[in-house]
Write a protein that holds these residues in place. Structure first.
Motif, PDB file in Angstrom:
ATOM      1  N   PHE A   7       0.862  -1.169   0.000  1.00 17.32           N
ATOM      2  CA  PHE A   7       0.000   0.000   0.000  1.00 17.32           C
ATOM      3  C   PHE A   7       0.900   1.219   0.000  1.00 17.32           C
ATOM      4  CE2 PHE A   7       0.778  -0.985   4.421  1.00 17.32           C
ATOM      5  CZ  PHE A   7       0.848   0.239   5.081  1.00 17.32           C
ATOM      6  N   THR A   8       0.343   2.366  -0.340  1.00 15.31           N
ATOM      7  CA  THR A   8       1.142   3.581  -0.318  1.00 15.31           C
ATOM      8  C   THR A   8       0.646   4.496   0.789  1.00 15.31           C
ATOM      9  OG1 THR A   8      -0.244   4.783  -1.901  1.00 15.31           O
ATOM     10  CG2 THR A   8       1.589   3.486  -2.803  1.00 15.31           C
ATOM     11  N   VAL A   9       1.574   5.276   1.323  1.00 13.44           N
ATOM     12  CA  VAL A   9       1.257   6.284   2.326  1.00 13.44           C
ATOM     13  C   VAL A   9       1.803   7.608   1.821  1.00 13.44           C
ATOM     14  CG1 VAL A   9       1.641   7.076   4.691  1.00 13.44           C
ATOM     15  CG2 VAL A   9       1.331   4.635   4.229  1.00 13.44           C
ATOM     16  N   THR A  10       0.916   8.588   1.696  1.00 14.58           N
ATOM     17  CA  THR A  10       1.322   9.940   1.316  1.00 14.58           C
ATOM     18  C   THR A  10       1.290  10.803   2.573  1.00 14.58           C
ATOM     19  OG1 THR A  10       0.437   9.671  -0.903  1.00 14.58           O
ATOM     20  CG2 THR A  10       0.807  11.935  -0.147  1.00 14.58           C
ATOM     21  N   ASN A  11       2.399  11.460   2.843  1.00 19.26           N
ATOM     22  CA  ASN A  11       2.528  12.300   4.029  1.00 19.26           C
ATOM     23  C   ASN A  11       2.220  13.743   3.660  1.00 19.26           C
ATOM     24  OD1 ASN A  11       3.220  13.683   6.306  1.00 19.26           O
ATOM     25  ND2 ASN A  11       5.335  12.983   6.374  1.00 19.26           N
ATOM     26  N   GLN A  12       1.037  14.220   4.052  1.00 17.23           N
ATOM     27  CA  GLN A  12       0.669  15.610   3.778  1.00 17.23           C
ATOM     28  C   GLN A  12       0.746  16.464   5.034  1.00 17.23           C
ATOM     29  OE1 GLN A  12      -3.115  15.571   1.669  1.00 17.23           O
ATOM     30  NE2 GLN A  12      -2.007  15.505  -0.263  1.00 17.23           N
ATOM     31  N   THR A  13       1.599  16.060   5.968  1.00 20.71           N
ATOM     32  CA  THR A  13       1.823  16.866   7.167  1.00 20.71           C
ATOM     33  C   THR A  13       3.124  17.654   6.974  1.00 20.71           C
ATOM     34  OG1 THR A  13       3.180  15.267   8.384  1.00 20.71           O
ATOM     35  CG2 THR A  13       0.771  15.010   8.543  1.00 20.71           C
ATOM     36  N   ASP A  14       3.424  18.518   7.931  1.00 23.58           N
ATOM     37  CA  ASP A  14       4.657  19.304   7.873  1.00 23.58           C
ATOM     38  C   ASP A  14       5.858  18.560   8.449  1.00 23.58           C
ATOM     39  OD1 ASP A  14       3.287  21.433   6.735  1.00 23.58           O
ATOM     40  OD2 ASP A  14       2.854  22.351   8.680  1.00 23.58           O
ATOM     41  N   LEU A  15       5.624  17.373   9.013  1.00 25.30           N
ATOM     42  CA  LEU A  15       6.684  16.613   9.676  1.00 25.30           C
ATOM     43  C   LEU A  15       6.905  15.284   8.980  1.00 25.30           C
ATOM     44  CD1 LEU A  15       5.369  17.125  13.315  1.00 25.30           C
ATOM     45  CD2 LEU A  15       7.390  18.219  12.338  1.00 25.30           C
ATOM     46  N   PRO A  83      -6.002   0.967  -0.981  1.00 24.30           N
ATOM     47  CA  PRO A  83      -4.594   0.710  -0.649  1.00 24.30           C
ATOM     48  C   PRO A  83      -3.703   1.942  -0.681  1.00 24.30           C
ATOM     49  CG  PRO A  83      -5.041   0.052  -2.902  1.00 24.30           C
ATOM     50  CD  PRO A  83      -6.356   0.508  -2.318  1.00 24.30           C
ATOM     51  N   ASP A  84      -4.288   3.118  -0.940  1.00 23.92           N
ATOM     52  CA  ASP A  84      -3.499   4.363  -0.992  1.00 23.92           C
ATOM     53  C   ASP A  84      -3.995   5.295   0.099  1.00 23.92           C
ATOM     54  OD1 ASP A  84      -2.050   3.554  -3.368  1.00 23.92           O
ATOM     55  OD2 ASP A  84      -3.967   3.829  -4.398  1.00 23.92           O
ATOM     56  N   LEU A  85      -3.185   5.453   1.143  1.00 19.21           N
ATOM     57  CA  LEU A  85      -3.571   6.247   2.291  1.00 19.21           C
ATOM     58  C   LEU A  85      -2.894   7.602   2.253  1.00 19.21           C
ATOM     59  CD1 LEU A  85      -3.030   3.573   5.086  1.00 19.21           C
ATOM     60  CD2 LEU A  85      -5.009   3.898   3.617  1.00 19.21           C
ATOM     61  N   THR A  86      -3.599   8.599   2.795  1.00 19.65           N
ATOM     62  CA  THR A  86      -3.009   9.919   2.962  1.00 19.65           C
ATOM     63  C   THR A  86      -3.095  10.268   4.438  1.00 19.65           C
ATOM     64  OG1 THR A  86      -3.669  10.608   0.756  1.00 19.65           O
ATOM     65  CG2 THR A  86      -3.170  12.350   2.320  1.00 19.65           C
ATOM     66  N   ILE A  87      -1.971  10.676   4.995  1.00 26.67           N
ATOM     67  CA  ILE A  87      -1.931  11.110   6.382  1.00 26.67           C
ATOM     68  C   ILE A  87      -1.680  12.606   6.379  1.00 26.67           C
ATOM     69  CG2 ILE A  87      -0.665  10.948   8.568  1.00 26.67           C
ATOM     70  CD1 ILE A  87      -0.156   7.988   7.876  1.00 26.67           C
ATOM     71  N   GLY A  88      -2.579  13.318   7.030  1.00 27.83           N
ATOM     72  CA  GLY A  88      -2.443  14.775   7.090  1.00 27.83           C
ATOM     73  C   GLY A  88      -3.651  15.483   6.566  1.00 27.83           C
TER      74      GLY A  88
END
Length: 88
Positions: A7-15, A83-88
């Motif tokens: 799966f993929t994780v996209t980090n849309q946070t500043d950290l 299967p494609d998650l975005t955090i932030g």
């Protein structure tokens, strides 16, 4: 060759995300192995499930730990459907 589920994780946070944890029941948490830099802000990483999870349910709770040691709220995801998650 075994079937590897990813799966993929996209980090849309500043950290940067330094740790990624999953749980079926929010009681027992299992870590994913991330690269040394984790998942930098604005980046997407492909994560491979361990083979022993192949017969697991689709729904897992997921939580991220950031480079300032703060944690995201755990959220329930259906990895079979999304299967494609975005955090932030």
């Amino acid at each position: 060759m075994s079937d590897q589920f990813t799966f993929t994780v996209t980090n849309q946070t500043d950290l940067a995300i330094t740790e990624l944890w999953v749980s079926v029941d929010e009681d027992e948490w299992l870590p994913f192995t991330l690269s040394e830099e984790g998942i930098p802000s604005g980046e997407t990483a492909t994560i491979v499930w361990a083979e022993y999870t192949n017969d697991s349910p689709c729904e897992w709770y997921i939580s991220a730990v950031f480079d300032d040691e703060s944690e995201s709220e755990s959220a329930l995801f259906n990895f079979c459907e999304e299967p494609d998650l975005t955090i932030g």
